[in-house]
Enzyme design. Structure first.
Site, mmCIF file in Angstrom:
data_model
loop_
_atom_site.group_PDB
_atom_site.id
_atom_site.type_symbol
_atom_site.label_atom_id
_atom_site.label_comp_id
_atom_site.label_asym_id
_atom_site.label_seq_id
_atom_site.Cartn_x
_atom_site.Cartn_y
_atom_site.Cartn_z
ATOM 1 C CG ASN A 291 -5.298 20.668 -35.123
ATOM 2 O OD1 ASN A 291 -5.846 19.790 -36.041
ATOM 3 N ND2 ASN A 291 -3.997 20.537 -34.964
ATOM 4 C CG PHE A 292 -9.660 22.289 -39.854
ATOM 5 C CD1 PHE A 292 -11.292 22.563 -39.999
ATOM 6 C CD2 PHE A 292 -9.017 23.424 -40.409
ATOM 7 C CE1 PHE A 292 -11.780 23.998 -40.122
ATOM 8 C CE2 PHE A 292 -9.690 24.597 -40.404
ATOM 9 C CZ PHE A 292 -10.890 24.741 -40.437
ATOM 10 C CB THR B 290 -4.488 31.094 -41.912
ATOM 11 O OG1 THR B 290 -4.653 30.890 -43.395
ATOM 12 C CG2 THR B 290 -3.379 32.006 -41.638
ATOM 13 C CE LYS C 169 2.441 26.186 -36.252
ATOM 14 N NZ LYS C 169 1.328 26.720 -37.114
ATOM 15 C CG HIS D 243 3.920 22.387 -35.584
ATOM 16 N ND1 HIS D 243 3.766 22.767 -34.238
ATOM 17 C CD2 HIS D 243 2.862 22.057 -36.245
ATOM 18 C CE1 HIS D 243 2.318 22.524 -34.271
ATOM 19 N NE2 HIS D 243 1.694 22.162 -35.433
ATOM 20 C CB ALA E 83 -10.642 24.941 -36.947
HETATM 21 N N1 NAD Z 1 -5.830 24.732 -38.782
HETATM 22 C C1 NAD Z 1 -5.236 23.576 -39.279
HETATM 23 O O1 NAD Z 1 -5.724 22.464 -39.077
HETATM 24 C C2 NAD Z 1 -3.987 24.018 -39.902
HETATM 25 C C3 NAD Z 1 -3.197 22.775 -40.525
HETATM 26 C C4 NAD Z 1 -1.955 23.000 -41.145
HETATM 27 C C5 NAD Z 1 -1.569 24.235 -41.297
HETATM 28 N N2 NAD Z 1 -2.368 25.363 -40.719
HETATM 29 C C6 NAD Z 1 -1.737 26.782 -41.278
HETATM 30 O O2 NAD Z 1 -2.265 26.929 -42.528
HETATM 31 C C7 NAD Z 1 -1.507 27.956 -43.063
HETATM 32 C C8 NAD Z 1 -0.784 27.451 -44.353
HETATM 33 O O3 NAD Z 1 0.012 26.451 -44.102
HETATM 34 P P1 NAD Z 1 0.676 25.741 -45.273
HETATM 35 O O4 NAD Z 1 1.453 24.658 -44.537
HETATM 36 O O5 NAD Z 1 -0.237 25.350 -46.368
HETATM 37 O O6 NAD Z 1 1.978 26.705 -45.534
HETATM 38 P P2 NAD Z 1 2.479 27.147 -46.870
HETATM 39 O O7 NAD Z 1 3.456 28.188 -46.708
HETATM 40 O O8 NAD Z 1 2.933 25.980 -47.747
HETATM 41 O O9 NAD Z 1 1.494 27.814 -47.905
HETATM 42 C C9 NAD Z 1 0.725 29.070 -47.764
HETATM 43 C C10 NAD Z 1 0.361 29.660 -49.069
HETATM 44 O O10 NAD Z 1 -0.127 30.970 -48.956
HETATM 45 C C11 NAD Z 1 0.040 31.605 -50.136
HETATM 46 N N3 NAD Z 1 -0.102 33.067 -50.000
HETATM 47 C C12 NAD Z 1 0.698 34.142 -49.684
HETATM 48 N N4 NAD Z 1 0.231 35.437 -49.502
HETATM 49 C C13 NAD Z 1 -1.270 35.076 -49.811
HETATM 50 C C14 NAD Z 1 -2.110 35.652 -49.974
HETATM 51 N N5 NAD Z 1 -2.154 37.245 -49.872
HETATM 52 N N6 NAD Z 1 -3.483 35.261 -50.292
HETATM 53 C C15 NAD Z 1 -3.575 34.122 -50.555
HETATM 54 N N7 NAD Z 1 -2.514 33.115 -50.492
HETATM 55 C C16 NAD Z 1 -1.253 33.699 -50.120
HETATM 56 C C17 NAD Z 1 1.446 31.470 -49.975
HETATM 57 O O11 NAD Z 1 2.135 31.842 -51.518
HETATM 58 C C18 NAD Z 1 1.671 29.884 -49.985
HETATM 59 O O12 NAD Z 1 1.374 29.082 -51.482
HETATM 60 C C19 NAD Z 1 -0.376 28.290 -41.827
HETATM 61 O O13 NAD Z 1 -0.910 29.453 -41.035
HETATM 62 C C20 NAD Z 1 -0.538 27.109 -40.859
HETATM 63 O O14 NAD Z 1 -0.025 27.331 -39.467
HETATM 64 C C21 NAD Z 1 -3.431 25.165 -40.119
#
Ligand code: NAD
Length: 242
Positions: free
Chosen positions: A105-106, A79, A142, A138, A103
């Site tokens: 970005n993974f 996240t 996002k 993006h 991270a």
């Molecule tokens: N680090 C990386 O490489 C990378 C890559 C892609 C996305 N991300 C990040 O990861 C995060 C998630 O991305 P996504 O595309 O899966 O988003 P998404 O909106 O599709 O999924 C997020 C999920 O979290 C759930 N959620 C809400 N409250 C919660 C809680 N208290 N506990 C657990 N889950 C809860 C939501 O219901 C949803 O299912 C974002 O912050 C995004 O920027 C990071």
């Protein structure tokens, strides 16, 4: 860690679902799925996991990380957008001997890009005729802007180029010493980042374009295979070695 692990997913959205598929393909078992409205039974299931992978929302990540710490489950965090809490979480991890790998970005390719970005910035420190700016694009769902990845890129540049003092979104960048980040939101784009140096004579640009989310998901599972048994706060550079 043994090849087959018990993995808990925190956040079962776009990334959580893709990570599930990849983890199963790599021989692991998913023993808990925590999303919003998770029950105590879900958290009990998580407490038996070898490792948790957290991809939820900027405002829910910190509480989920703390809960993993209290249950002594190592946690891989993807996240983004919770930067103001990084130091506090780092200290909690170190004081309590917990394990976390976070991270922005993974993807292995983006981590290679971070490395190239720093080397280019080192060379540019002595070439003030070049200005530098960052661009990221993006998908429209996002929540945070600029992206966590763009902030990591900015930190890499700010550590090397003294004529830049801080990063700022382009619409807020006021002074020459601001490192400007342009953030675009376009349907279905998994993530594109570029760093552009511009002089009167020429431009130099480095760019990473993700074709899908699978690079992030594979990297997160590799991090989950690496983290159990370690203590402290880690990043992808600890795993990759640069
Ligand atoms: N680090 C990386 O490489 C990378 C890559 C892609 C996305 N991300 C990040 O990861 C995060 C998630 O991305 P996504 O595309 O899966 O988003 P998404 O909106 O599709 O999924 C997020 C999920 O979290 C759930 N959620 C809400 N409250 C919660 C809680 N208290 N506990 C657990 N889950 C809860 C939501 O219901 C949803 O299912 C974002 O912050 C995004 O920027 C990071």
């Amino acid at each position: 860690m043994s090849s087959k692990m018990k993995i808990a997913l925190i956040g079962y959205g776009k990334m959580g679902k893709m990570i599930e598929q990849i983890a199963i393909n790599r021989g692991h078992a998913i023993v808990a799925k925590i999303d919003k409205d998770a029950s105590n039974a879900d958290w009990d299931a998580l407490s038996k996991a070898d490792v948790a992978i957290e991809f939820s929302k900027p405002d829910t990540a910190v509480e989920n990380i703390k809960r993993c710490f209290s249950l002594n489950v190592p946690v891989v965090v993807g996240t983004t957008g919770w930067y103001e809490h990084h130091e506090a979480i780092k200290q909690l991890a170190q004081q309590g001997n917990h394990a976390i790998l976070a991270a922005t970005n993974f993807s292995i390719g983006v981590n290679l890009f971070f490395h190239i970005n720093k080397i280019l910035a080192q060379a540019m420190e002595n070439l003030p005729e070049y200005n530098v700016e960052i661009e990221e694009t993006h998908h429209t769902q996002k929540l945070d802007a600029p992206s966590g990845t763009a902030i990591t890129i900015a930190q890499g540049i700010l550590a090397e180029i003294s004529r830049k003092q801080k990063w700022a979104l382009s619409e807020e960048a006021g002074s020459e010493s601001d490192l400007s980040i342009k953030a675009f939101r376009v349907d279905d784009v998994p993530g594109t980042h570029s760093v552009k140096y511009t002089s009167d004579i020429d431009d130099i640009e480095i760019k990473h374009t993700a074709h899908s989310r699978s690079g992030f998901a594979i990297g997160a599972v590799i991090a989950a295979e690496w983290l159990p048994g370690k203590q402290g706060y880690f990043s992808m550079s600890d795993l990759i070695g640069f």
